[in-house]
Design a protein around this motif. Sequence first.
Motif, short mmCIF file in Angstrom:
data_model
loop_
_atom_site.label_atom_id
_atom_site.label_comp_id
_atom_site.label_asym_id
_atom_site.label_seq_id
_atom_site.Cartn_x
_atom_site.Cartn_y
_atom_site.Cartn_z
N UNK A 1 3.12 -8.90 -5.31
CA UNK A 1 2.10 -9.48 -6.20
C UNK A 1 1.04 -8.45 -6.58
N UNK A 2 0.68 -7.60 -5.63
CA UNK A 2 -0.34 -6.57 -5.85
C UNK A 2 0.14 -5.26 -5.22
N UNK A 3 -0.20 -4.15 -5.86
CA UNK A 3 0.16 -2.84 -5.32
C UNK A 3 -1.06 -1.93 -5.40
N UNK B 1 8.85 -2.63 -8.69
CA UNK B 1 8.69 -3.56 -7.56
C UNK B 1 7.50 -4.51 -7.74
N UNK B 2 6.75 -4.37 -8.82
CA UNK B 2 5.63 -5.27 -9.12
C UNK B 2 6.14 -6.47 -9.91
N UNK C 1 -0.61 -7.12 -10.36
CA UNK C 1 -1.56 -6.06 -10.70
C UNK C 1 -1.36 -4.84 -9.81
N UNK C 2 -1.72 -3.70 -10.38
CA UNK C 2 -1.60 -2.41 -9.72
C UNK C 2 -2.93 -1.67 -9.82
N UNK D 1 0.88 -1.17 0.00
CA UNK D 1 0.00 0.00 0.00
C UNK D 1 0.92 1.22 0.00
N UNK D 2 1.17 1.78 -1.19
CA UNK D 2 2.11 2.89 -1.33
C UNK D 2 1.39 4.21 -1.09
N UNK D 3 1.86 4.97 -0.10
CA UNK D 3 1.14 6.16 0.32
C UNK D 3 -0.05 5.76 1.17
#
Length: 240
Positions: free
Chosen positions: A88-90, A112-113, A118-119, A19-21
């Motif tokens: 794996x997921x972002x 990094x994915x 999936x993003x 969870x970026x941010x």
Amino acid sequence: MLTVDFDRLGLKPGERVLDMGAGGGRHAFEMYRRGADVVAFDRDADELGRVNEWFWAMKEAGEVPEGANAETKEGDALALPFADGEFDRIVAAEVLEHIPADIQAIEELVRVLRPGGTLAVSVPRWFPEIINWKLSADYHNVEGGHIRIYTEEELVDKVTKRGLEFEGHDHAHGLHSPYWWIKCAVGVDNDQHPLAKAYHKLLVWEIVKQPKVLKLAGKVLDPVIGKSLVLYFRKPQAAA
């Protein structure tokens, strides 16, 4: 209050997710509940401290499946401290509109994915956001505030040019756009204005009680004036 659809993202128990941010952690908490190995990443140490406390409380309360893990990590979105293909997921929800070097941040997310991963990226939707900007300079002219308004085409182009495949879009929080229009019209800090106060109570009712009538209203309003645009991408399997 979730913006991202985790079923659409393809999240599965045991997957390593970023969870970026992360902010207050709303998406990180949901991924943890679903049994993922979660990293909540942000530059705000105080926010991350509170997120870490909630991770601990969730585990103690038995709200997460056996084997699920969660941690926080402080750092810079332009230099993520993770290995290539680690996740794996972002999820990057409501963060890119704050970052001056957004292309560099996108390149880090792609790096990094893992291939096949999936993003989900969400940003304020152009139409509701432009109204906010026109009604009030104070809405965005603050430290750490919104520095740009994306169109869907622009953001899709920026991400796909970094190597991901676009899989579709969604809109969320249709009930929230009128609230911010009211706030911008009466003063973004004027929480005691009768109209802003009344609408805020409505949103609290929506979030806490989730009444059917407001769920239906949200489904009707999301495609029309949904405050958030959500885009879904996949990294090709052949990507290095």
